[in-house]
Design an enzyme around this catalytic site. Structure first.
Site: not given
Ligand code: FAD
Length: 626
Positions: A248, A268
């Protein structure tokens, strides 16, 4: 054997995360007696940690969404190596599995007009993740637990007591029993007392999650030691795609004690951007050719997309995870990293403090408490962390059965669905869709076979295996785990090279006799050293399977990047690497990836297919389509 607790049921489920619990609900609803076993405390599965949400094309926020678009995004994310039938079933069935959770008592966040709200996530064309703030997994587990309890109460009301649906937590399964190519039971121990347990069952569902603890920097918690993968291998099942591990892009990097803990992609999705030490939004420099058409090439367009996704392209911070993780890795390597070796994730300068605290409450508290950083004021420091394994038990798409009769697998422990890279949010939906299917087909099989019997000889051998560390005079299990983590992190991490993979295999093989001789001291009642000693052999098998497949696949795709073989190779797209146990060793063989049906191929432009496939494949598809 006197010292063994004997149990029996129709369907045994190993793992009480989302996949295991959803399978349990289905098998019990089909009228079968069910036992769910969990290594950790009930409710403390990996699923509970899931933050961002569950992907399902409900079309609540953008009505253009559909299962076809979700399918397309999933295949693109997996770089077309996915088992297409699993990806198709997943996209088709995920909305029903989410709605059904609300009938069990879940309450997802809402849109202003009262529908289940859906958020943006990397690789998803439309807002698609059903969520509960950034604590979606908690709601999912809470709801499924509540459903289990209500089923137990129904049984009690019908005079059947708890024995029709039992949950046994803090119990680790160490062995599966197989006879004539079919599974027939499992062996394990209660962690708090060390007492052994044997469960006879004609159907077993493995739902044990991932392997993350084979790496030091990981978002995974202590119990993710690849037990299900290894149990399946030893029972005669096969694993596919073990080379594909998802790092990740955003784990915490500071302070060292929390390195690896996840920073959800929702940061995000909700507007956060990545910057290097020069303050540059660097992701615009890392949009790969295959994704150029879908991603904005300048900050203005990327920013406009949040309010007007129909006429603008997505910002590149929302590229699939493998792309973002590699970009961060390159920035750090080029000397443009943050103070502690990551990059900056900034939402403070882009959203109001109130918005951040409302949308990302766990992230706000995580950084405040663990790093003394106020994310409404300052950027976070983030870097890649081992998060998820795409590889897993090879299963039939419809029934989730493995190569071993009666042995099913669902959730992260199974392979194929996500191809070479999983899109965020697609795991929670995967475990609901295939957890349900596993429960259904495991129950169906239990109706067709006689209850199996376990022999004393089988139990004696399993008990002797489990007790061996107490007789050994070898090394400390914690030191051996650290040694394995160091090999994997150094040589089988985010960027791989053939020479280093060979070195990794040599070093992992050299660990094998040391792990066989690992010793445990003290008694059997809660003894973490003994527990880890038994987990180590599972981690080793998985690590070797990953390193072998990573060496064999000399191309770069999704969660497997070879510096010495950059780029996608269309020949490799047609090939899965299958790992099986041959004696004590992992044997690898190549196997064709199933070919998509013309209807599904028709969902893509030929120009896009040409980026992934050989001319014969995509030309054949356009001819068949007419
Ligand atoms: P798990 O939930 O991992 O459960 C495994 C179970 O098996 C546990 O009960 C464990 O104790 C048990 N077990 C293991 N070994 C044994 C054994 N030998 N004997 C008995 N029991 C055993 N995915 C998304 O889709 N959306 C997200 O927003 C998201 N966020 C995430 C955030 C974090 C921090 C992490 C770590 C992951 C996230 N993921 C997310 C991934 C997702 O949470 C997992 O992939 C998923 O929950 C796995 O579910 P599972 O049911 O397969 O296994």
């Amino acid at each position: 054997l006197n010292d063994v607790e004997h149990l029996a049921c129709d369907v045994l489920i190993i793992g009480a995360g989302g996949a295991g619990l959803r399978a349990a609900v289905e098998a019990r609803l089909a009228g079968k007696s069910v036992i769910v076993i969990s290594k950790s405390l009930f409710g403390k599965a990996h699923t509970v940690m899931a933050e961002g949400g569950a992907a399902a094309a409900m079309g609540n926020v953008n009505s253009k969404d559909s299962w076809q678009v979700h399918f397309r995004d999933t295949m693109r994310g997996g770089k077309f190596l996915n088992n297409y039938r699993m990806a198709e079933l997943h996209a088709q069935e995920a909305p029903a599995r989410i709605w059904e959770l609300e009938t069990y008592g879940a309450l997802f966040d809402r849109t202003p007009d009262g529908k289940i709200s859906q958020r943006n996530f990397g690789g998803h064309e439309y807002p698609r993740l059903a969520h509960v703030g950034d604590r979606t997994g908690l709601e999912l587990i809470r709801t499924l637990q509540q459903k289990l309890v209500s089923l137990q109460q129904d049984d009690e009301a019908a005079g059947e007591g708890e024995e029709k649906l039992q949950v046994i937590d803090e119990t680790t399964v160490t062995e599966l029993f197989v006879e004539g190519g079919a599974v027939k039971g499992a062996f394990g121990y209660r962690r708090n007392t060390g007492r052994f347990m044997a469960i006879a069952a004609p159907s077993i569902v493995l739902a044990t999650g991932g392997i993350g603890r084979s790496f030091k920097v990981t978002s995974n918690s202590w119990e993710y030691t690849g037990d299900g993968h290894a149990l399946a291998l030893r029972a005669g099942a096969s694993l596919i795609n073990m080379e594909f591990i998802q790092f990740h892009p955003t784990g915490m990097v500071w302070p060292p004690s929390v390195r690896g803990i996840l920073v959800t992609e929702s940061v995000r999705g909700d507007g956060g951007v990545l910057k290097n030490s020069e303050g540059k939004r660097f992701m615009f420099d890392y949009i790969p050719e295959v994704f150029k058409a879908q991603y904005a090439d300048n900050p203005d367009e990327g920013d406009r997309w949040y309010t007007d996704p129909d006429t603008n392209r997505r910002p590149p911070e929302l590229l699939p995870r493998d792309e973002v993780a590699r970009a961060i890795n390159s920035e750090v390597k080029a000397g443009r990293g943050s103070e502690h070796g990551g990059v900056y994730l900034d939402i403070a300068s882009r959203r109001s403090a109130e918005y951040i605290r409302k949308k990302l409450p766990s992230m706000y508290h995580q950084f405040k408490e663990l790093a003394d950083v106020d994310i409404t004021v300052e950027p976070m420091e983030v870097g890649p962390t081992c998060h998820y394994i795409m590889g897993g038990i090879e299963v039939d798409a419809e029934t989730t059965v493995s190569k071993v009769e009666g042995l099913f697998a669902a959730g992260e422990v199974s392979g194929g669905m996500h191809g070479s890279n999983r899109l965020g949010g697609n795991s929670l939906s995967d475990l609901l869709v295939f957890g349900k299917r596993a429960g259904e087909y495991a129950a169906e099989r239990a109706s067709t076979v006689e209850p199996p019997k376990l022999t004393d000889a089988e139990l004696t051998a399993a008990a002797a295996d489990a007790l061996r560390p107490f007789e050994n005079d070898g090394e400390n299990p914690f030191e051996l785990q650290a040694a394995m983590q160091a090999i994997n992190g150094r040589l089988v991490g985010i960027i791989r090279r053939s020479g280093e993979l060979e070195e990794a295999l040599e070093e992992l093989e050299a660990l094998r006799p040391r792990i066989e001789a690992v010793s445990a001291t003290g008694g059997r009642a809660y003894n973490p050293g003994w527990h880890l000693a038994l987990d180590l052999r599972n981690m080793l098998l998985c690590s070797i399977a990953t390193a072998k497949a990573a060496l064999e696949r000399d191309e770069s795709r999704g969660g497997h990047t070879r510096e010495d073989a950059p780029g996608l190779d269309p020949q490799w797209r047609k090939t899965n690497l299958v790992a099986e146990l041959d004696g004590e060793s992992i044997a690898l063989r190549r196997q064709p990836v199933p070919t998509m049906t013309p209807e599904l191929l028709g969902l893509f432009e030929t120009t896009e297919l040409a980026k992934y496939m050989t001319p014969e494949e995509y030309q054949a598809s356009s001819t068949e389509e007419g």
